[in-house]
Every structure is written in structure tokens, then in C-alpha cells.
Design a protein around this motif. Structure first.
Motif, PDB file in Angstrom:
ATOM      1  N   ILE A  98      17.955  71.138  38.902  1.00  0.00           N
ATOM      2  CA  ILE A  98      16.689  71.282  38.582  1.00  0.00           C
ATOM      3  C   ILE A  98      15.757  71.945  39.901  1.00  0.00           C
ATOM      4  O   ILE A  98      14.669  72.361  40.046  1.00  0.00           O
ATOM      5  CB  ILE A  98      16.030  70.327  38.146  1.00  0.00           C
ATOM      6  N   SER A  99      16.428  71.937  41.196  1.00  0.00           N
ATOM      7  CA  SER A  99      15.893  71.792  42.497  1.00  0.00           C
ATOM      8  C   SER A  99      16.095  73.078  42.863  1.00  0.00           C
ATOM      9  O   SER A  99      15.177  73.901  44.017  1.00  0.00           O
ATOM     10  CB  SER A  99      16.956  70.843  43.842  1.00  0.00           C
ATOM     11  N   ALA A 100      16.762  73.719  42.219  1.00  0.00           N
ATOM     12  CA  ALA A 100      16.269  75.188  42.766  1.00  0.00           C
ATOM     13  C   ALA A 100      15.737  76.324  42.127  1.00  0.00           C
ATOM     14  O   ALA A 100      15.461  77.309  41.800  1.00  0.00           O
ATOM     15  CB  ALA A 100      18.652  75.757  41.946  1.00  0.00           C
ATOM     16  N   ILE A 101      14.846  75.030  41.007  1.00  0.00           N
ATOM     17  CA  ILE A 101      13.300  75.844  40.235  1.00  0.00           C
ATOM     18  C   ILE A 101      12.331  75.965  41.721  1.00  0.00           C
ATOM     19  O   ILE A 101      12.506  74.403  41.859  1.00  0.00           O
ATOM     20  CB  ILE A 101      12.556  74.987  38.668  1.00  0.00           C
ATOM     21  N   PRO A 102      11.991  76.849  41.703  1.00  0.00           N
ATOM     22  CA  PRO A 102      11.216  76.811  42.528  1.00  0.00           C
ATOM     23  C   PRO A 102       9.884  75.546  42.497  1.00  0.00           C
ATOM     24  O   PRO A 102       9.271  75.599  41.405  1.00  0.00           O
ATOM     25  CB  PRO A 102      10.529  78.245  42.473  1.00  0.00           C
ATOM     26  N   PRO A 103       9.351  74.968  43.789  1.00  0.00           N
ATOM     27  CA  PRO A 103       8.427  73.634  42.912  1.00  0.00           C
ATOM     28  C   PRO A 103       7.367  74.529  42.270  1.00  0.00           C
ATOM     29  O   PRO A 103       6.465  73.569  41.269  1.00  0.00           O
ATOM     30  CB  PRO A 103       7.621  73.517  44.841  1.00  0.00           C
ATOM     31  N   GLU A 104       6.126  75.524  42.296  1.00  0.00           N
ATOM     32  CA  GLU A 104       5.518  75.689  41.522  1.00  0.00           C
ATOM     33  C   GLU A 104       5.619  76.283  40.966  1.00  0.00           C
ATOM     34  O   GLU A 104       5.036  75.659  39.857  1.00  0.00           O
ATOM     35  CB  GLU A 104       5.017  76.705  42.467  1.00  0.00           C
ATOM     36  N   ARG A 105       6.931  76.107  39.714  1.00  0.00           N
ATOM     37  CA  ARG A 105       7.260  76.460  38.290  1.00  0.00           C
ATOM     38  C   ARG A 105       7.665  75.484  38.121  1.00  0.00           C
ATOM     39  O   ARG A 105       8.323  75.527  36.323  1.00  0.00           O
ATOM     40  CB  ARG A 105       8.180  77.387  38.326  1.00  0.00           C
ATOM     41  N   ARG A 106       8.057  74.009  38.704  1.00  0.00           N
ATOM     42  CA  ARG A 106       8.648  72.797  37.933  1.00  0.00           C
ATOM     43  C   ARG A 106       7.252  72.262  37.249  1.00  0.00           C
ATOM     44  O   ARG A 106       7.050  70.875  37.378  1.00  0.00           O
ATOM     45  CB  ARG A 106       8.812  72.084  39.328  1.00  0.00           C
ATOM     46  N   ILE A 107       7.111  73.306  36.104  1.00  0.00           N
ATOM     47  CA  ILE A 107       6.231  72.619  34.863  1.00  0.00           C
ATOM     48  C   ILE A 107       6.720  72.266  33.698  1.00  0.00           C
ATOM     49  O   ILE A 107       6.722  73.792  33.715  1.00  0.00           O
ATOM     50  CB  ILE A 107       4.828  73.233  35.175  1.00  0.00           C
ATOM     51  N   LEU A 108       6.823  71.528  33.027  1.00  0.00           N
ATOM     52  CA  LEU A 108       7.481  71.971  31.516  1.00  0.00           C
ATOM     53  C   LEU A 108       6.337  71.825  31.128  1.00  0.00           C
ATOM     54  O   LEU A 108       6.211  70.716  30.908  1.00  0.00           O
ATOM     55  CB  LEU A 108       8.672  70.350  31.417  1.00  0.00           C
ATOM     56  N   ILE A 109       6.351  72.685  29.734  1.00  0.00           N
ATOM     57  CA  ILE A 109       5.430  72.595  28.813  1.00  0.00           C
ATOM     58  C   ILE A 109       6.572  72.306  27.172  1.00  0.00           C
ATOM     59  O   ILE A 109       7.118  73.629  26.746  1.00  0.00           O
ATOM     60  CB  ILE A 109       4.321  73.122  28.345  1.00  0.00           C
ATOM     61  N   SER A 110       6.197  71.584  26.413  1.00  0.00           N
ATOM     62  CA  SER A 110       7.023  71.375  25.148  1.00  0.00           C
ATOM     63  C   SER A 110       6.107  71.054  24.243  1.00  0.00           C
ATOM     64  O   SER A 110       4.971  70.681  24.232  1.00  0.00           O
ATOM     65  CB  SER A 110       8.055  70.396  25.385  1.00  0.00           C
TER      66      SER A 110
END
Length: 317
Positions: free
Chosen positions: A195-207
């Protein structure tokens, strides 16, 4: 001619044979009433529960799952056949925290038979609820398997309960729980790294529904969903509009459907964002309240968790 003693012998055998079906000539003597209980069969409500239970009890015990792949436990109601199946098991293990709301009365009825173990994996967490996510009053989010540290507590608590009921096998249950928990520790470390490989501004999970609050808290993801923690509620137009605005404003590249929930609301968000000039794609389908089918990449709880991490990372990275 058959002698009288012989007749009496055969009569006694016949009476005892018939009594097996009426409760007499049984082994329920005072000497046997204190015999150790035997654990042969367990019915579990969900696949996640079944995975943990099988790991703790080992292959010696037959573990069956009531709700298969794609079944929504929030909406599940038992059939007469399900109730019959539950009533003959040595133990019935469920998630708890009202995940299996449609089974509540059935579980209460089963608990009345003291010969059967009926146990919620949430029990040790309810006794010390600091790690649970409160959703109002005394209600908690039931999706705690998505926090691997809480799931470890559940495994330890279950092993301790079994050790109490079946003391002759206590060491085996506790040893199995420790081995299972070690695997979860390794899984958590790998997942956090991925998960740390995801850019911080993209760490948003919508489900589709709010099943991933524990997951997000554990792995450092911001989480949002169309429906609440239970799929009993309908997705509102207002909520869809709010999420469309959020997707567009934050330029979120992907959102996610779920295997046990309709993707209608997720598709509405994709269409709404497109109308506003932003293309958000379907990042994949997550396993929320059920494991995948046998032979899939998510037919055990650890593989299900790992599959979700992989899907999210590939879509948001």
C-alpha cells in the motif's frame, strides 16, 4: 421349542434395540454423563469465520460454511434446511456484531441446547472494545476481519474458548492459533509495504458499501462508500452525488465494486463523473463479506485479503 431363559434373552435384546430410538438403553448413565465432549463437526456462518475456525481446530474436525461465495451475510435468512443443518452440529461459530442479523433468532434458539457450543468470534473484542469502530450507541462495525490484528485476537479468543470446553485438546488449539496468527502478522507486513507504493494523494478507497473502515485504518487508506455498514439500506442519490464530486475534485483514478453487493451505485458514480468531464474507471471487484469460490485467488481468508490489496494497489498506483 425355545426355552424360557432364551425367550427372555431375546426379549431383552429387542427391548434395548427399540429403546435406542426412544432414549432408553443409552449410555447416559451417571458414569458417562461426565464423559469428555467430542468435537466432530462445526458449522460457520461466513467463509472468513470458517477459515479461522478450520485453522484453529485443524483438519481433524469437519468445518462447513453456511454462506458461500457471493452471499451477503447482512441479507441472509436461513432456510429450513439451513436450520436443520445447524441443529445437528457440535458447534456453531459466527462473526457477531449483528453481521448475521437474519440469523439472530436461530442462534438464540441453538444456544438453549447446552450440549452445543454456539460462539461469536467478536466475544473477546466486545469484552474489551477499544479496537472496534463504533457506529452509534452500543453498535460496532462488524467487518473487523479487515483489521488483521483484531482477527488475531479473535483467533486467540476462540482457541481459549475451545480449550475451556475441550481441555484435553487445549494445547493443540492454542498452538494452531499461534501458527495462524503468525501468518497474519506476515500478511500485514507485506500488505502495508504494498500500500505504501500508492502515492499518498491517491490512497482513497471508494467502494459499494462501508466494509473497509478497519482495512483502511490498518493500512493507511482513506475510505468512503455509497452504502453504510449494512447493505439493508439503499444507496441515496445524495450520497452518489457527493461521491461523484469527491472523485472529480480529488481526481481519484479508480473506484471499486464488491462481489457480494450490486455494482449499480458504483456505475452511477462512474457515469456521473464522466458527465462532469472526468473519467474514473472501475478498479476491480473487492471481496468484502464473502470469500471467493474454490480454486480462485480468494478461497481462503489470507488469499482474499491479499487479492484485495493487489487489486487496490494496481488500480491506484
Amino acid at each position: 421349542m425355545i426355552s424360557l431363559p432364551s425367550r427372555l434373552f431375546h426379549l431383552g435384546v429387542l427391548i434395548c434395540f427399540l429403546a435406542v430410538f426412544t432414549g432408553g438403553c443409552s449410555n447416559d448413565s451417571p458414569e458417562n454423563s461426565n464423559a469428555p465432549r467430542v468435537l466432530r463437526s462445526i458449522i460457520c456462518t461466513t467463509g472468513m469465520v470458517g477459515d479461522l475456525v478450520q485453522a484453529v481446530v485443524g483438519p481433524e474436525v469437519d468445518v462447513q460454511v453456511l454462506m458461500g461465495p457471493g452471499v451477503d451475510p447482512h441479507l441472509f435468512t436461513p432456510s429450513p434446511r439451513d436450520i436443520s443443518q445447524l441443529s445437528v452440529a457440535d458447534a456453531v461459530i459466527f462473526n457477531g456484531l449483528h453481521l448475521e442479523a437474519g440469523l439472530s433468532q436461530t442462534l438464540e434458539n441453538l444456544e438453549e441446547d447446552s450440549r452445543r457450543l454456539v460462539y461469536s468470534l467478536a466475544t473477546p473484542l466486545e469484552q474489551s472494545p477499544a479496537g472496534l469502530i463504533r457506529v452509534g450507541g452500543e453498535q460496532f462495525d462488524p467487518h473487523f476481519w479487515n483489521d488483521l490484528e483484531l482477527w488475531q485476537q479473535a483467533a486467540t479468543g476462540f482457541a481459549n474458548k475451545l480449550a475451556e470446553v475441550f481441555p484435553d485438546q487445549a494445547e493443540r488449539f492454542r498452538s494452531n492459533a499461534q501458527a495462524y496468527n503468525q501468518k497474519l502478522t506476515e500478511l500485514l507486513t507485506r500488505s502495508q509495504e504494498q500500500i505504501s507504493a500508492i502515492p499518498p494523494e491517491r490512497r482513497i478507497l471508494i467502494s459499494a458499501h462501508d466494509a473497509f473502515e478497519y482495512f483502511g485504518r490498518s493500512l493507511g487508506l482513506e475510505v468512503a462508500a455509497v452504502q453504510g455498514i449494512s447493505t439493508n439500506t439503499e444507496a441515496s442519490v445524495k450520497k452518489v452525488e457527493q461521491l461523484v464530486s469527491r472523485v472529480v475534485q480529488n481526481k481519484i483514478p479508480a473506484i471499486f465494486a464488491e462481489t457480494s453487493v450490486s455494482d449499480k451505485a458504483i456505475q452511477a458514480i462512474i457515469a456521473g463523473a464522466k458527465q462532469q468531464g472526468f473519467d474514473v474507471r472501475l478498479g476491480g471487484t473487492l471481496y468484502s463479506d464473502a470469500l471467493g469460490p474454490a480454486g480462485s485467488d480468494a478461497d481462503t481468508f489470507p488469499s482474499m485479503y491479499e487479492a484485495n490489496v493487489k487489486t487496490i494497489v494496481e488500480a491506484l498506483k
